[in-house]
Motif scaffolding. Structure first.
Motif, PDB file in Angstrom:
ATOM      1  N   UNK A   1      43.843  32.970  47.409  1.00 48.20           N
ATOM      2  CA  UNK A   1      43.334  33.335  46.075  1.00 48.20           C
ATOM      3  C   UNK A   1      42.314  34.468  46.176  1.00 48.20           C
TER       4      UNK A   1
ATOM      5  N   UNK B   1      38.448  39.593  46.662  1.00 53.55           N
ATOM      6  CA  UNK B   1      37.081  39.244  47.039  1.00 53.55           C
ATOM      7  C   UNK B   1      37.082  38.614  48.429  1.00 53.55           C
TER       8      UNK B   1
ATOM      9  N   UNK C   1      41.159  22.552  46.093  1.00 55.46           N
ATOM     10  CA  UNK C   1      41.304  23.783  46.874  1.00 55.46           C
ATOM     11  C   UNK C   1      41.192  23.549  48.381  1.00 55.46           C
TER      12      UNK C   1
ATOM     13  N   UNK D   1      40.189  34.002  37.564  1.00 58.26           N
ATOM     14  CA  UNK D   1      40.468  35.359  38.056  1.00 58.26           C
ATOM     15  C   UNK D   1      41.834  35.444  38.733  1.00 58.26           C
ATOM     16  N   UNK D   2      42.206  34.383  39.422  1.00 57.15           N
ATOM     17  CA  UNK D   2      43.497  34.355  40.110  1.00 57.15           C
ATOM     18  C   UNK D   2      44.637  34.447  39.089  1.00 57.15           C
TER      19      UNK D   2
ATOM     20  N   UNK E   1      44.656  38.055  37.554  1.00 56.40           N
ATOM     21  CA  UNK E   1      45.206  39.085  38.449  1.00 56.40           C
ATOM     22  C   UNK E   1      46.713  38.922  38.620  1.00 56.40           C
TER      23      UNK E   1
ATOM     24  N   UNK F   1      32.372  36.530  43.300  1.00 53.24           N
ATOM     25  CA  UNK F   1      32.811  36.346  41.913  1.00 53.24           C
ATOM     26  C   UNK F   1      31.680  36.608  40.925  1.00 53.24           C
TER      27      UNK F   1
ATOM     28  N   UNK G   1      37.088  31.245  40.102  1.00 58.62           N
ATOM     29  CA  UNK G   1      38.157  31.693  41.003  1.00 58.62           C
ATOM     30  C   UNK G   1      39.526  31.445  40.374  1.00 58.62           C
ATOM     31  N   UNK G   2      39.714  30.253  39.843  1.00 61.93           N
ATOM     32  CA  UNK G   2      41.000  29.920  39.220  1.00 61.93           C
ATOM     33  C   UNK G   2      41.335  30.889  38.082  1.00 61.93           C
TER      34      UNK G   2
ATOM     35  N   UNK H   1      33.315  33.237  47.506  1.00 63.11           N
ATOM     36  CA  UNK H   1      33.063  32.773  46.136  1.00 63.11           C
ATOM     37  C   UNK H   1      31.884  33.531  45.523  1.00 63.11           C
TER      38      UNK H   1
ATOM     39  N   UNK I   1      44.211  37.705  46.397  1.00 61.12           N
ATOM     40  CA  UNK I   1      44.777  38.148  45.122  1.00 61.12           C
ATOM     41  C   UNK I   1      43.695  38.749  44.224  1.00 61.12           C
ATOM     42  N   UNK I   2      42.525  38.129  44.230  1.00 58.90           N
ATOM     43  CA  UNK I   2      41.448  38.577  43.346  1.00 58.90           C
ATOM     44  C   UNK I   2      40.702  39.780  43.947  1.00 58.90           C
TER      45      UNK I   2
END
Lengths: 468, 438
Positions: free
Chosen positions: B16, B22, B8, A339-340, A343, B28, A336-337, B25, B19-20
């Motif tokens: 987050x 999704x 987190x 990809x963040x 992006x 991903x 996640x970190x 999790x 932004x991605x």
């Protein structure tokens, strides 16, 4: 970290007649090393009092940047937090004082540490057995390839000498193969940055009985998951080769997929990456090797005892601390970190391959190439802002590779701060490129003359003295 | 989440995810084929609090038994000055990686330069690399280096007096690398020059010996280097680092490559590792040497600075043509050795070596006095020696262990090898002798 250069060498603080130690008096009588066995001249080691030594190394440490100082997004190195409890248990005198050849009945606790760690690694990777003997990732690679070579030799399959590696592979892969007496053949990457299946089919057909193994990281060095792994594995196994998993990029797979389930037969794990043991300025790490059932008789003797045992203790402390419920979050949060960040920056940095990445990803330099600001310049400018640079100019697939790996331990605020600075540097590149090209400005030293160092090597203090 | 190593919050996750692009999790890993996705629970214990982790390791530690160490065989129970672990725990050293970014790694680069300087001094060689994993792998690398440095020579002669554990690792590397190893038979516990001469031939790339040898004997290597060089073979000497503060150095014996373990430089035995391997060589061979090397240079502000150098030899540039697959060093343990040598200095290393020598010779004399032991080799030894025991060796070792003593390494049916360091007191030695005399 202190941004003023300390710069002394311990030799420059030495004064004849000082000492920084105390030893017991000789109680054994007049035994002394006979003259004919002695070296003619004393080693020119420093003579310093204890506090001078302590201040010297404390001041040196202040010219260094570690994970505990700040964000360290060094791609492919998994610079995660190194928990303090791990250091505490690794230093326990009940373990630190053990001689490696002590009788078995006096080291049962140490044996159990190894057994518990191996069992946990088997569970996390889906493999059958591990050896803790390899001292580092590269040593693990070499050990794993030895297992593969021995396996083929045991079947009289002596001609299998070729190892397929993707063209995006770590440089250690080909080097390890060469040390092991194996040859490398490269398989191309396709436009998506993944193993080109057509090229792999061609290689397998061409090389057939000479294929010893295929060696891969998954995710690969671009941070992309090789989703065709079931097809790849079938192709290689059908040709009689084994599948080797380079554990350098194992971190994002915790909680997501296991190398054993992907069809890999042999792998190494970098305990200093995925399992949080400190990198120590370059080592000691540890590179345990795991295998599928039936391959464990082929573990070679690559070190005399139990590998870097104190590193194994730290890894076990980490696994036990997290437990099954937290360890499965490691991969997803690291992913996640990454990809963040990707992006948040892909409008100003060139992202050659779009889509989901795993724990890391690669930019091909700034999007705007007209400024002349290179990846090297961006990396150096980051140092001014208090960040360690990402990995640069690797993988070799792109000219301006900038490889970023944040790990699961970084908070959104830290990452947002980094993103802000990366954008600021992109802006500086446009309005004030010279400021970026001449960076760093705020570090203890500026850019160094690599050519001078290599052309005229001065690698000891004795040589240094001869210079002046 | 709410776990101490994961920062987190739920709000962070949601921002987050957005932004991605999704929703969870799980998304991903959308590209991972379902057939290989891990959906189960790891069969591992549940999360442990710090208190529980401490308890776990305390319990495990209680299953070990601390023994007063009279054994060596390459690993010695030397004194560790208190300042070393405290300095090494500094995060800036501990949590950094290879000093790729010289501008923020001068701490590491400085101490590696100091390490290289000290190891060159100790071994009497021109130069040193930035360190290797341990003594056995450093020795195997030296064997490969000798073969790579020579032209078409593919054989290395190894003295029988070398540590069998080192030999096992050398043999492993040699087997896979296609190097032929031929043993030089020992005579009365030492390597014989005339035997070596009879084995030297144009296809020999290197000759490997150990000093002090596996049995603790200080061998006479007079004439060995010349014999090797006459046949264009490299002379490789493996030594216990700390012993070289006093003994004739590999450099003085004319060695081309000096290798060995630096554990004796105050590094705890910790059941086999981590230690540090060293490799030093002549200036002529610098570009053939594996491993990292730190060199002096200048920065653009005209300040003296240190940097990783001669990287053209290394795997990330040369790939399969590299001199070795080693891609880092044993930095923190090299720092351990460096701080040790800084504190002990010129005099302290010698004094510790003399104490070890005195303790070992006293122990030997006292054991001989019991009438139950005799020296196996009539040769000069340093801090380790082999004796023949007239009784049952296994029973003796068991008795010693029950009394909290690690009473030497068993060699063959009736022999024992004892080692003494500066840490052993006269009281401990006398106690060992008393139990051994029973």
């Amino acid at each position: 970290m202190n941004n003023r250069l300390y710069g002394n060498l311990i030799f420059e603080l030495s004064q004849e007649g000082r000492s920084g130690y105390s030893l017991p008096k000789n109680q054994f009588g007049s035994y002394s090393v006979p003259a004919q066995l002695r070296r003619k001249e004393d080693a020119a080691l420093p003579e310093c009092d204890e506090m001078t030594v302590v201040r010297h190394y404390t001041n040196l440490s202040a010219n260094n940047f570690g994970v505990d100082n700040g964000f360290y997004p060094l791609g492919s190195c998994t610079m995660k937090y190194n928990p303090k409890i791990n250091e505490e248990v690794a230093a326990l005198p009940q373990f630190a004082g053990l001689h490696p050849l002590q009788p078995a009945e006096t080291v049962q606790g140490a044996e159990e540490v190894c057994q518990q760690l191996c069992k946990s690694l088997c569970e996390l990777t889906g493999l059958y057995a591990f050896t803790l003997k390899p001292f580092a990732g590269a040593h693990g690679e070499l050990t794993g390839l030895m297992v593969i070579k021995k396996y083929h030799e045991s079947r009289g399959d002596e001609a299998r000498k070729k190892v397929i590696v993707p063209d995006s592979a770590h440089g250690t892969n080909p080097a390890s193969a060469a040390v092991c007496g194996l040859e490398i053949i490269e398989v191309k990457s396709d436009a998506r940055g993944l193993v080109d299946l057509v090229d792999l089919e061609r290689l397998v057909e061409l090389e057939g009985d000479s294929i010893a193994a295929m060696m891969m990281t998954n995710p690969n060095t671009l941070g992309l998951f090789e989703k065709q792994i079931p097809e790849i594995e079938k192709l290689v196994h059908a040709a009689g080769g084994l599948m080797y998993y380079d554990g350098a990029n194992l971190n994002p797979m915790l909680g997501a997929a296991r190398p054993g389930d992907m069809g890999f037969d042999v792998m190494h794990i970098n305990l200093h990456k995925t399992f949080s043991t400190p990198h120590g300025g370059g080592g000691p790490g540890a590179g345990p090797v795991g295998v599928r059932k039936g391959l464990e008789p082929f573990f070679p003797e690559v070190s005399p005892y139990h590998g870097n045992f104190a590193v194994a203790m730290r890894a076990l402390a980490y696994i036990r601390s997290l437990g099954r419920e937290n360890i499965k979050l490691v991969g997803p949060l690291a992913t996640l970190n990454a990809n963040y960040i990707k992006e948040s920056l892909k409008d100003v940095y060139e992202l050659p391959i779009d889509g989901l990445c795993k724990h890391e990803f690669v930019f091909d330099g700034l999007k705007d190439k007209s400024t002349g600001v290179t990846t090297m310049d961006v990396a150096k400018r980051l140092l001014d802002y208090g960040y360690h640079a990402p990995t640069i100019y690797f993988p070799l697939l792109f000219h301006e590779s900038l490889m970023i790996e944040p790990t699961e331990n970084e908070s959104k605020e830290t990452i947002d701060g980094f993103i802000g600075v990366m954008r600021k540097i992109a802006e500086e590149a446009k309005v004030n490129p010279d400021e970026v090209k001449s960076a760093p400005h705020l570090t203890p030293i500026g850019r160094v003359d690599d050519v001078l160092a290599a052309k005229h090597p001065v690698v000891t203090y004795r040589q240094l003295l001869a210079e002046v | 989440m709410n776990y101490k190593y994961f920062p987190h919050t739920d709000a962070d996750l949601q921002a987050m995810f957005q932004k991605v692009g999704i929703k969870s999790l799980d998304d991903l890993y959308a590209e991972v084929p379902e057939q290989i996705r891990f959906r189960g629970e790891y069969q591992l214990p549940e999360e442990m609090s710090e208190i529980e982790v401490r308890q776990l390791f305390d319990k495990l530690g209680a299953k070990n038994k601390q023994l007063t160490c009279f054994a060596g065989a390459g690993v010695y129970d030397h004194y560790t000055p208190s300042a070393i672990p405290q300095l090494l725990s500094r995060s800036e050293f501990l949590t950094s990686y290879t000093p790729y970014q010289a501008e923020i790694s001068q701490g590491t680069l400085h101490y590696i330069f100091e390490y290289q300087s000290m190891m060159a001094e100790l071994t009497g060689m021109d130069i040193s690399n930035a360190s290797m994993y341990d003594g056995t792998t450093a020795t195997a690398e030296a064997v490969m280096m000798a073969v790579a440095a020579g032209k078409k020579q593919n054989k290395v002669l190894v003295s029988e007096t070398i540590d069998p554990k080192t030999l096992a690792v050398v043999n492993t590397y040699a087997h896979f690398h296609g190097i032929e190893i031929e043993m030089i038979p020992a005579k009365n516990g030492v390597t014989d020059l005339s035997t070596l001469n009879s084995q030297l031939s144009p296809d020999v790339a290197g000759v490997l010996v150990q000093q002090p040898n596996f049995y603790g004997i200080v061998e006479d290597y007079e004439g060995f280097a010349d014999a090797c060089h006459n046949q264009k073979a490299l002379f490789i000497m493996n030594s216990v680092a700390a012993d070289l503060a006093v003994l004739m150095t590999p450099g003085e014996w004319g060695a081309d490559i000096a290798v060995g373990d630096g554990q004796s430089l105050g590094i705890p035995m910790q059941w086999g590792g981590p230690y540090v391997g060293y490799m030093c060589c002549t200036e002529k061979l610098i570009r053939k040497m594996p491993g990292r090397i730190v060199g002096m240079t200048k920065d653009n502000r005209d300040q003296r600075a240190f940097v990783l150098t001669l990287q053209a030899r290394e795997q990330h540039i040369r790939r399969q043509k590299a001199t070795s697959n080693i891609c880092s060093n044993q930095s923190l343990m090299a720092l351990w050795a460096t701080v040790y040598m800084s504190l002990m200095g010129k005099q302290g290393l010698k004094e510790a070596a003399e104490l070890s020598y005195a303790g070992a010779h006293y122990l030997c004399d006292e054991l001989l006095k019991t009438g139950k032991f005799c020296l196996v080799y009539n040769q000069p030894f340093f801090n380790e020696f082999v004796v023949r025991y007239s009784g049952d060796v296994d029973a003796l070792q068991k008795r010693l262990t029950e009394n909290g003593i690690f009473g030497g390494i068993k060699l063959g049916a009736d022999k024992l090898m004892f080692a003494v360091t500066e840490k052993r007191t006269k009281e401990e030695v006398d106690n060992l002798v008393k139990i051994a005399a029973l």
